[in-house]
Design a protein around this motif. Sequence first.
Motif, mmCIF file in Angstrom:
data_model
loop_
_atom_site.group_PDB
_atom_site.id
_atom_site.type_symbol
_atom_site.label_atom_id
_atom_site.label_comp_id
_atom_site.label_asym_id
_atom_site.label_seq_id
_atom_site.Cartn_x
_atom_site.Cartn_y
_atom_site.Cartn_z
ATOM 1 N N ARG A 109 37.525 41.489 32.500
ATOM 2 C CA ARG A 109 36.071 42.085 32.848
ATOM 3 C C ARG A 109 35.906 43.285 32.317
ATOM 4 N N SER A 145 44.573 40.454 38.375
ATOM 5 C CA SER A 145 43.631 40.746 37.499
ATOM 6 C C SER A 145 44.096 41.476 36.371
ATOM 7 N N ASN A 158 31.279 36.897 41.896
ATOM 8 C CA ASN A 158 32.026 35.978 41.070
ATOM 9 C C ASN A 158 33.006 34.964 41.679
#
Length: 357
Positions: free
Chosen positions: A108, A104, A297
């Motif tokens: 987001r 990550s 997701n």
Amino acid sequence: PTPALNGAHLSSDIHANGISNQHYVPSVSSGASTPASTASPGPVSAEVYFASHVAPKSLPENAEKIRAFVDRHMHEGRRVVLVTSGGTTVPLETQTVRFIDNFSAGTRGATSAEFFLEEGYAVIFMHRQFSLQPYSRHYSHSRNCFLEFMEADDDGIHVMPAYVEKMKTVLAKYRATQKAGTLLTLDFVTVNDYLFLLREAAQIISKLDVNAMYYLAAAVSDFFIPADKMSEHKIQSGDGLLNLSMDQVPKILKPLVNDWTPKAFIVSFKLETDEALLPIKSRQALKRYGHQIVIGNVLTTRKRVVKLITTEDEAEIRLTAEEDEVQHIEIESRIVPELILRHTAWIEDCGKHGRCG
Ligand code: PAZ
């Protein structure tokens, strides 16, 4: 995600050399690989975890910042959202040379934080150190290095004309946020930092009752090596393999929802690589923890498609190819307003769900 076994990487020398540390750490040994699940009876409770691990040194200072921020915005009648963003690390040694990480980048979380700020929320942005941040994200990634947008001449350094309009807009929003004091950024590195900081923040934020939202987008490790089983020093190489047996990280959503901040509107994220698992795992989480929404997701499509799953229904937000590739619309610009509508309903319906302030 499950960093040790699923989608994460060890530092390259571990992969390349197959280090054995059987003399150092009971939970890490040489020989045939053993999945953690066969070795572990399940996660310890959050209570046991916090009693047996040391809080990060920065915790008291961060708690003070959160307290002042929450008090101020509560006084000014603003809603507050705590956004978590980026991945946690799992150290393999106390004096850490190697650690497990995940993919990550914090896109987001950083993008969503901007949209919450635009909608008038005060944002506590709890992010992995050096991951993307609101506003600077537009110019800080290696693909978007700010130097690519600059030129120099005899008068000094300027933004290249083609980029001025966009940079002006970003800069104006950045300055407005600074002036309003509506963004508090706090960082974490390890999963231990994350857990202690989230608990501390939640216990302070709970005074906002239904006016608080949690937007838990960070990719938090599911496995870790407990402090008492960790090698103090750098794991030494030998002639065997390095096998890791890791404990499960405590399921923190349970005490978050039930004990630390029972009135807040809580949104968690669920990432899968196998799309078929997404609704099952998301509903499982809702049932197990009793929070309000899971946003599901899939790794490869996460920037174009998400599913908002509640116990009652399921709604998809999907960008068309034109919106994604030509107009460069960010999916968070659709997710955040939808959540704000639902948060408003949560506040207005508090008589029905019984979690009023
Ligand atoms: O940071 P990013 O934008 O690259 O990825 C975002 C994300 C996939 C980590 C996030 O949307 C998410 O699903 N977080 C929760 C992951 C999980 O614990 O399942």
